[in-house]
Structures are given as structure tokens and as C-alpha cells.
Write a protein that holds these residues in place. Sequence first.
Motif: not given
Length: 598
Positions: A354-362, A377-387, A455-463
Motif C-alpha cells: 500500500y503506497v500511502i502517506a505516513d499520516e496513515q501509519n496508525y 491468511p493474507y494479513a501478514d502479506a500486507i506491507h505499508h510503503l509509508s512515505y 528523495v528517500d520515500p520515508k523522508k518528508r520533503m519540501l517542494f
Amino acid sequence: MQQLESSLKTALQNAAQAVFGVEVPTARLTLQPTRKEFAGSFTLVTFPLTKALGKGPEQIGQALGEWLKTHEPRVRGYNVVKGFLNLEIADAEWLSQFAQLRAQLATAPVGTDGGPRNVVVEYSSPNTNKPLHLGHLRNNFLGYSVAEILKATGATVTKANLVNDRGIHICKSMIAYQHFGHGETPEQAGMKGDHLAGKYYVLFEKHYREEIKQLEAEGVATDIAKKQAPLMAEAQQMLQAWEAGEPEVKALWSQMNGWVYEGFDETYKTIGVDFDQYYYESETYLLGKERVEEGLTKGVFFKKENGSVWVDLQAEGLDEKLLLRADGTSVYITQDLGTAELKYQDFGYDSSIYVIADEQNYHMQVLQATLKKLGKPYADAIHHLSYGMVDLPSGKMKSREGTVVDADELVRDVVAAAKAATLEKGKTEGLSDEELEELYHMLGLGALKYYLLKVDPKKRMLFNPEESVSLEGHTGPFIQYSHARIAAIRRKATELGIDESADWSGIAGLEATEQELIQELARYASVVAEAARNLSPAVIAQYAYDLAKAYNRFYAEVSIFQETDVAKRSLRVALSARVGEQIKASMGLLGIQVPERM
């Protein structure tokens, strides 16, 4: 390159055994690229070997280096700088490495180290109450690039787009349109449909805030005023009517969403992203409701006195989470439960990104924990690409206040900037008007994508708008220009009848920049594997830049067409060609096209 490193480690083990009579595990032998200011290609750090070998780091380096120079044909020389043994690789080995590279397609799958093989990458996920903005661009570019990188490792990848086409935010635009639209259409307004819907979302918020102020002036507390404001009450009623299937509400919803989809499709085509599968919240929320009922039946969810349904995740370090409102209407996570299951039914993924902003980490933690509660069975397959979010110099973007950087407008601006910069250089002769417009679009979009992806996806960035459209320095257009330069060299080589495939296996005395280029080219597979492992297009972006810089050093220091040695001239053209192919492949993983002329 990995094979060469492995061979060198084996040779170092043999050297340690021969010189010191000690068997050194390969895990203790760490090779790294030699720093540019020293001669050599690989460096062994000797400090960790002092205890085992009983000598100082410099003595160890000298002894191992001398043995390798005498007994290992791949090593033509060495130098020791304090505790670092720099190994110089023989020309024949570099030429062998390059011959192996040329035998493979630049776009061939690079293999993987056991990562997921069946992947769904969900990105974009727009709301149908507003157009795409700068934040969406980072999301779209990240999702598309991650999907392409995973494909390059040989994975089967499905690009999915979950469209948030229902909910209270959609009803806000609809209510505002009913009040203030007077039957306006995109054609009448001269606007894309997504922009028209966004216009009414902003209008809703404007009038809603005015109603809140009026109620506060009458002595109503702010939190109560927000709920009692007439427009919000109407929006809540419309949401219930929508879920009840009221024809008039459904008709307006279909009409406005239809306008928005046309606008989205135009934007997606312009920015060069695509999808294999679409999901719609208006459909997935129904399956989500079934999962909520399942959880109640299993006793893992519970109802409160007002009829709302919750899940208790306090044992998981989270909190209680609402799954269904008291009036029976669903919330975001309701449809997320349904979508996760639909994707698994459709593709049987072993990884769902899931490519979703880090505001949705929780929120993403809650989704995974809730699916585990249900025993999916697919619960563990979920991965959050938090940017990280994209900020503006003036602060955070807010759609409801209309303070966003519109995606369509931004793309037009960067294309215009690319046009101005290209015309200023005055190198557009021989290109038709159509080819020029295509070039401007390629450069402008390349500048924008590269700026957001380096820019590394995990980093907040200034445009920074001015910096983003710069066509110099660490930018997409610099890399694109390098490719165009190489394309020109290949055209000239063809005109001169230079054969890239001539026999250059016996060349001696490779230039340092030639060795560096071969070494950079050989890094590609490991770079792609690293980018896939970390879900980071920034790794590819840096590699493309490093390769372009290395080529420009080579171009500045080594003659190609003035070289009188036929084999060397052929090699340099072949090197140029392969670098061009690798730049094109690398930039392609970022969704960036490269021009043949510039």
C-alpha cells in the motif's frame, strides 16, 4: 561483479592461509569500492584481521597485496593506505566483465534474493471530490516506480488503484453542487471534471465555516456547531440516502464521478502512469460490511450501546477502532477490509503493498491487526510503503481550503520551464514542432519525477518550485542529456562505420574512466535488488545519476573518434552504447523517458 568479488575473497583467503597460516572466514573479508582519490577498484579493510593474523593493519595489507599480485591473475597491482588494501584489477578481467554484460539485455530481469514473487502494488487511490495535487504526484510516481522495480527482479506485479468514490467527503461536493451548481457541466465551465468537483468541495467548506461562525455567534459551542451546521447535516443525510440506494442521490453521484474519472484519466495519461486493476470503495465497502458481521459472529468485534461496531486492539498496543457507525454507514477501514480480501481473491498475492502517506501509519497498523483478528491468511502479506508528505515553503497543503499545488498546473509549468531552458541553449535544429513539443514534455516531466523520486520515500520533503524545474545539476534532465549525447555518438559511429562488436579482448592499458564505467555498469543488478528490497526508487535515481556522471568524466577525458587504435575506438563506442542502454533502463524504472536528441 558479485562473481568477481567472490573470487577475490577466495583469493584473499588463500593469501591469508599461505602467508600467515591462518584460515579467515569470508564473512571477515569485507570488500568495498575504492574511493575515487586512490588507485584501485576494490578495497579490503584490514583492521578487523589484526587479532587473527597477529600483525598490524598495514603489514597485513602489504603481505596480502604482494601475494595476490604474484599468484592471482585478476589482480594487476595494489596499494596500502593505513588499514586499507586497495586492489587494482587487471584489464583482461574488466574486458571479460564487460563482454558478459554486453551478452545480456540491459532490461533483462536481474533476479532477487528471495523476495516476494506475486505482488500487488496499490497506489494513487484518489478521492472523487477533488483533482490530483502535488502529494498525489509523489504517490503515483512512487507506486509506478516500485512496481517497475519489482518487475525488474522477475516478480509478477499487479498495479492497483482503489478509487475512494463514496463517503462523507464525496457528499460534501454533491451537496455544494446542489446548492450552488445550477446544473453547471465541465464543458460549460471550461474545466476538467475533477477540477469542477474540487471547486464545489472548496465551496462546501467555505460556506460550512460560515455556518459554524454564525452558530458560535449565537452561543453554540464549537464542537456542537460543527455537527449542527445545516450543510454538514445535509451531507450526513445524503450519505445515508446513498447507502440506502436513493435513485436521485445515486444519479447525481454517478454524474459527478463520471466527470471526475474523465479528468483523472487525462492526468494519468499526461504523467505516464497506468493500472492493471481498479477497485472502487462503492463496491468494496459491501464486502467489508460482511467482514464486520463475520467479526461479530466470531466474537472478535463488539457493539456499543448506540449500535456502532468496534474492534479492541489494546492488546496489540493500539486502541479501540470504529468499524461501522451507529447509523450503519461504513468508515474507511470498512472498505479496506473488503478490498484486502478482493485483491487476495483476484491475485492470491504473497505481498500487498500500500503506497500511502505516513499520516496513515496508525490506520495501516489497525487494518493489519484487524485482519489478524479475523484470522485472514493474507494479513501478514500486507506491507505499508509509508512515505513522507510533501510540504510547500508556505506550509502544509490543504485541499479543503484550496491551498494545494494542482498536478495538472504543475506539469504545465515544468514543461514550460523545460521549453524555455531548451530554447535558451539553442540546440533545437533539425527537430520538427511535434518532436520539440514531445521533447519539452519529456524533459519537464523528467525533471518533476526525478525531483520527487530522488528523495528517500520515508523522508518528508519540501517542494521548491524553482529548484524542481532546474535543468542543471542533480536533476533528471542532466541524465536525459547524457543519454542524448550517447545517442549522438552512436549515430556518428554508424556513419563512420565503426563496429561496436570488434575484437577488443586483447586491449592493454585501459583508462581509469573506462574501468570506472564497467564497474558502474556491473553494479546495476545489485542496485535494482537493493531498490526492490527497500522499496526505494531513490536508490535507482542515485545510480542513474552516478552512471551519467561517470560517463561524462569518461567523455571529457578520453577521445573516442580521434583514437587511432581500432580496438580501443570500438570498445569506447561499445561502452558508450551500453551506458546509454543502462541509463534508459534505469530511468525507465522511474517512469522517465530519455530523448534520442536534445
